[in-house]
Design an enzyme around this catalytic site. Structure first.
Site, mmCIF file in Angstrom:
data_model
loop_
_atom_site.group_PDB
_atom_site.id
_atom_site.type_symbol
_atom_site.label_atom_id
_atom_site.label_comp_id
_atom_site.label_asym_id
_atom_site.label_seq_id
_atom_site.Cartn_x
_atom_site.Cartn_y
_atom_site.Cartn_z
ATOM 1 N N HIS A 73 16.299 -16.158 -7.349
ATOM 2 C CA HIS A 73 14.967 -16.749 -7.179
ATOM 3 C C HIS A 73 14.626 -17.641 -8.369
ATOM 4 C CE1 HIS A 73 14.750 -12.990 -4.797
ATOM 5 N NE2 HIS A 73 13.983 -13.704 -3.996
ATOM 6 N N SER B 84 14.610 -9.664 0.316
ATOM 7 C CA SER B 84 14.129 -8.380 -0.224
ATOM 8 C C SER B 84 14.011 -7.323 0.857
ATOM 9 C CB SER B 84 12.731 -8.545 -0.836
ATOM 10 O OG SER B 84 12.720 -9.564 -1.763
ATOM 11 N N ASN C 251 3.458 -8.198 4.655
ATOM 12 C CA ASN C 251 2.069 -7.907 4.250
ATOM 13 C C ASN C 251 1.177 -9.039 4.731
ATOM 14 O OD1 ASN C 251 3.706 -9.271 1.925
ATOM 15 N ND2 ASN C 251 1.580 -9.914 1.602
ATOM 16 N N TYR D 160 11.764 -17.787 -9.699
ATOM 17 C CA TYR D 160 10.882 -17.055 -10.636
ATOM 18 C C TYR D 160 11.646 -16.175 -11.618
ATOM 19 C CZ TYR D 160 11.363 -13.011 -7.483
ATOM 20 O OH TYR D 160 11.861 -11.999 -6.712
ATOM 21 N N GLU D 161 12.927 -15.926 -11.305
ATOM 22 C CA GLU D 161 13.729 -15.123 -12.241
ATOM 23 C C GLU D 161 14.141 -15.946 -13.464
ATOM 24 O OE1 GLU D 161 16.608 -12.195 -10.153
ATOM 25 O OE2 GLU D 161 16.232 -13.783 -8.711
ATOM 26 N N ALA E 242 11.375 -12.010 2.878
ATOM 27 C CA ALA E 242 10.135 -11.267 3.074
ATOM 28 C C ALA E 242 9.012 -12.259 2.803
ATOM 29 C CB ALA E 242 10.064 -10.111 2.084
ATOM 30 N N HIS F 156 17.469 -5.793 -4.720
ATOM 31 C CA HIS F 156 18.588 -6.718 -4.491
ATOM 32 C C HIS F 156 19.824 -6.139 -5.187
ATOM 33 C CE1 HIS F 156 16.138 -10.217 -3.155
ATOM 34 N NE2 HIS F 156 15.207 -9.536 -3.790
ATOM 35 N N MET G 245 8.543 -16.648 -1.766
ATOM 36 C CA MET G 245 9.032 -17.170 -3.049
ATOM 37 C C MET G 245 10.504 -17.584 -3.002
ATOM 38 S SD MET G 245 7.295 -14.277 -5.446
ATOM 39 C CE MET G 245 5.651 -13.629 -5.098
ATOM 40 N N SER G 246 11.011 -17.895 -1.816
ATOM 41 C CA SER G 246 12.449 -18.213 -1.726
ATOM 42 C C SER G 246 12.705 -19.221 -0.617
ATOM 43 C CB SER G 246 13.230 -16.921 -1.446
ATOM 44 O OG SER G 246 12.920 -16.433 -0.158
ATOM 45 N N HIS H 119 4.597 -5.078 -4.894
ATOM 46 C CA HIS H 119 6.001 -5.352 -4.542
ATOM 47 C C HIS H 119 6.669 -4.159 -3.851
ATOM 48 C CE1 HIS H 119 10.025 -7.035 -4.742
ATOM 49 N NE2 HIS H 119 10.442 -5.990 -5.430
#
Ligand code: HPA
Length: 272
Positions: free
Chosen positions: A83, A30, A235, A85-86, A113, A61, A211-212, A247
């Site tokens: 991902h 990201s 962050n 989560y997608e 990220a 993306h 998350m990846s 995000h």
């Protein structure tokens, strides 16, 4: 499973019609996709044109492969990744890595990220991933194993190549850049973690959370590829700072840090 093998072969055959044999694979996380601007003689293929490739849905993306030259080396970059989560299966998430291996890529540089858990980390820092924690407990290799793709029980002792880590450290030092190091924990998302979860991850030894990356790294290791992982700390993880997570801020911080990131990655590729 046979179907997976057929798909990998069909996709790589398609790509070899438009790209020449790349040596190094790059997965851009990201806000880090602009690294493709460093690629000379670029050849681009949108994911939706590639047989069997899923298409990306997340903001930040672009969803394309860019092949070309960085520092004299032939690279193939994923600008945008898939991902969990997608809604993709882990087979879909890791399919591009399988294809990269089929194309002959033996070195994979994977970026993301991540939220910083280590108290020394600040937004904008770059972290060399030395190891990971699979907090999902899901594994992309679950199911029948095809020995053509790798062994049933792949070793993960050096999931992140010590040789590539050494090159990353030397390159950062040569460029006068601070390179943090630590352990990346994979969570499912898309919700960010609760402060209690971040506290737990810290106790478990994680320095950053995202998350990846982990499924791709497992599959790359399964296929015998050497992996280098780099996180952009976008962050402070939930509950450790004052701000709520957003995000937009995560992508904005990654974009702010992308110049340094690009310098480091180009330097590393030059040193490979
Ligand atoms: N948590 C999970 N994933 C992330 C974060 C975070 O704080 N920052 C960027 N990706």
């Amino acid at each position: 499973m046979e179907q997976l093998l057929t798909k990998i072969k069909e996709t790589s055959t398609y790509l070899l019609q438009c790209l020449n044999h790349p040596q190094i694979g790059l997965v851009l996380g990201s806000g880090l996709g602009d690294l493709v601007e460093q690629i000379r003689e670029p050849m681009t293929v949108a994911y939706h044109e590639i047989p069997h490739f899923p298409v990306t849905t997340v903001e930040g993306h672009s969803g394309r492969l860019v092949a070309g030259i960085i520092e004299g080396k032939k690279v193939l970059a994923m600008q945008g990744r898939f991902h969990y989560y997608e809604g993709y299966s882990l087979e879909e998430v890791t399919f591009p890595i399988r294809v990269m291996r089929e194309l002959g890529i033996k070195t994979l540089i994977i970026t993301n990220a991540a939220g910083g858990i280590n108290a020394c980390f600040q937004p904008g820092d770059i972290m060399l991933i030395t190891d990971h924690i699979n907090f999902l407990g899901l594994n992309p290799l679950r199911g029948p194993n095809h020995v053509e793709l790798g062994p049933r029980f792949p070793d993960m002792t050096e999931a992140y190549s010590p040789e590539l880590q050494a090159i990353a450290r030397q390159t950062a030092a040569r460029l006068g850049m601070t390179l943090r190091e630590g352990i990346y924990a994979w969570v499912s998302g898309p919700s960010y973690e609760t402060p209690a979860e971040v506290k737990l991850l810290g106790l478990l030894g994680a320095d950053a959370v995202g998350m990846s990356t982990v499924p791709e790294v497992i599959v790359a290791n399964h296929g015998g590829m050497q992996v280098l992982g780099l996180s952009c700390i976008t962050n402070v993880a939930a509950g450790l700072g004052h701000a709520r997570l957003d995000h937009e801020d995560v992508v904005a911080t990654a974009e702010k840090g992308k110049g340094e990131f690009q310098k480091l990655i180009s330097g590393i590729i030059g040193a490979l």
